[in-house]
Design an enzyme around this catalytic site. Structure first.
Site, PDB file in Angstrom:
ATOM      1  N   HIS A   1       0.809  -1.216   0.000  1.00 30.39           N
ATOM      2  CA  HIS A   1       0.000   0.000   0.000  1.00 30.39           C
ATOM      3  C   HIS A   1       0.841   1.264   0.000  1.00 30.39           C
ATOM      4  O   HIS A   1       0.375   2.320  -0.437  1.00 30.39           O
ATOM      5  CB  HIS A   1      -0.937   0.003   1.218  1.00 30.39           C
ATOM      6  CG  HIS A   1      -0.214   0.161   2.523  1.00 30.39           C
ATOM      7  ND1 HIS A   1       0.349  -0.907   3.202  1.00 30.39           N
ATOM      8  CD2 HIS A   1       0.054   1.269   3.273  1.00 30.39           C
ATOM      9  CE1 HIS A   1       0.912  -0.471   4.309  1.00 30.39           C
ATOM     10  NE2 HIS A   1       0.757   0.832   4.375  1.00 30.39           N
TER      11      HIS A   1
ATOM     12  N   HIS B   1       4.682   9.391  12.475  1.00 28.17           N
ATOM     13  CA  HIS B   1       3.823   8.270  12.872  1.00 28.17           C
ATOM     14  C   HIS B   1       4.673   7.092  13.324  1.00 28.17           C
ATOM     15  O   HIS B   1       5.849   6.979  12.972  1.00 28.17           O
ATOM     16  CB  HIS B   1       2.858   7.848  11.757  1.00 28.17           C
ATOM     17  CG  HIS B   1       3.462   7.160  10.581  1.00 28.17           C
ATOM     18  ND1 HIS B   1       4.494   7.679   9.837  1.00 28.17           N
ATOM     19  CD2 HIS B   1       3.155   5.980   9.988  1.00 28.17           C
ATOM     20  CE1 HIS B   1       4.802   6.867   8.845  1.00 28.17           C
ATOM     21  NE2 HIS B   1       4.013   5.812   8.911  1.00 28.17           N
TER      22      HIS B   1
END
Length: 312
Positions: free
Chosen positions: A115, A179
């Protein structure tokens, strides 16, 4: 030659964890605008700098950089399956050019991409095959990492090659910003996890589903007291975006890997793809850039940003 650039965060949790209707609408709007700009530009070639998340690359052989002449999506996190439309001969020419610029890069004639690469292609083009695309994967999650100056030099080499082409080229960087999803580390890992990180290709559907469930669960508590991961860092994200848009790219040479990991999360190093993308654009001449969007979105475990640039 005409070159445009888009750098944007990806998140496997879009559609899986809900950050609220207003946030979803904001992101959908900015992505729709980005896609409209790509369609209007109608690129003859896309070069995408992307990370991998232990889906195509593992510690049995972990290259810092790899370019593909053929690649297939693993279709994780609701992304499309199937091959990318890679111009094989042009990818080989680019590989030779990069090597001639004294930058080492691995070559794959059968790469699997996840992804980190495919989500952005889908969002901006609606397909994996609408435009010819050359993927360059930059190791961003599997320590040890090379210094950021080498990422910048990779981007420069790619940009010099693109400057030899008489094409409309779209450069993409995908990943980040701050993140830290629950990606395991090899150091100190139990045997089962270590074996996966070393050679975990082609997992069973059950194993992939369990991995996805862990990420979804992490997103539900990210940013709360129950979460052990490094929180999002809006200040770091916006400073990084400003560095790129104000054409201070050389400052990345001073980036310290451990400091970034501590301040913004271990997976923040996906911004290496943004560094390479901007370095490629800068190698073709002066550029103008803008911040299109930024929001820290805990539910998606992402400081979520979109930045655009083009030749000035």
């Amino acid at each position: 030659m005409s070159i445009k650039l888009k750098c944007l965060s990806h998140t496997p949790l879009r559609g899986l964890n809900d950050p609220g209707a207003d946030v979803v609408r904001e992101v959908d709007t900015v992505l729709a605008q980005a896609r409209a700009e790509v369609e209007a530009f109608d690129p003859e070639l896309i070069v995408i700098f992307a990370p991998d998340h232990y889906n195509g690359l593992f510690y049995d052989l972990m290259p810092p950089f790899v370019i593909a002449t053929a690649a297939e999506s693993v279709a994780d996190y609701q992304t499309l399956p199937g091959p990318l439309s890679i111009p094989r001969d042009l990818a080989l020419e680019m590989t030779k050019f990069i090597l001639d610029q004294d930058v080492d890069i691995a070559l794959s004639h059968r790469l699997q991409v996840d992804h980190g690469c495919t989500q952005t292609l889908e969002e901006l083009t609606g397909s994996l095959t609408r435009y010819p695309v050359i993927p360059i994967i930059i190791n961003s999650v599997a320590p040890p990492f090379g210094p950021y100056r080498r990422v910048r030099k990779l981007g420069e080499a790619v940009g010099k090659f693109l400057a030899t082409l008489n094409k409309r080229v779209l450069i993409l960087g995908t990943g980040g910003l701050s993140h830290e999803p629950p990606v395991p580390l090899l150091s100190g890992a139990p045997d089962e996890i270590a074996n996966f990180l070393i050679a975990g290709r082609n997992p069973t559907p059950e194993a992939r589903a369990a991995r996805q469930a862990r990420t979804v669960a992490a997103g539900k508590i990210y940013g709360t007291d129950a979460c052990a991961q490094t929180p999002l860092n809006e200040e770091w994200d916006l400073a990084f975006i400003d560095l790129l848009t104000s054409r201070r790219l050389a400052e990345v040479d001073d980036f310290r890997i451990d400091e970034i990991s501590k301040a913004a999360g271990r997976s923040t190093h996906e911004v290496r793809t943004w560094v390479a993308a901007f370095a490629a654009l800068a190698a073709t001449g002066p550029y103008a850039a803008r911040k299109d969007y930024y929001r820290a979105i805990n539910e998606w475990i992402a400081g979520y940003g979109v930045v655009s640039a083009e030749q000035a």
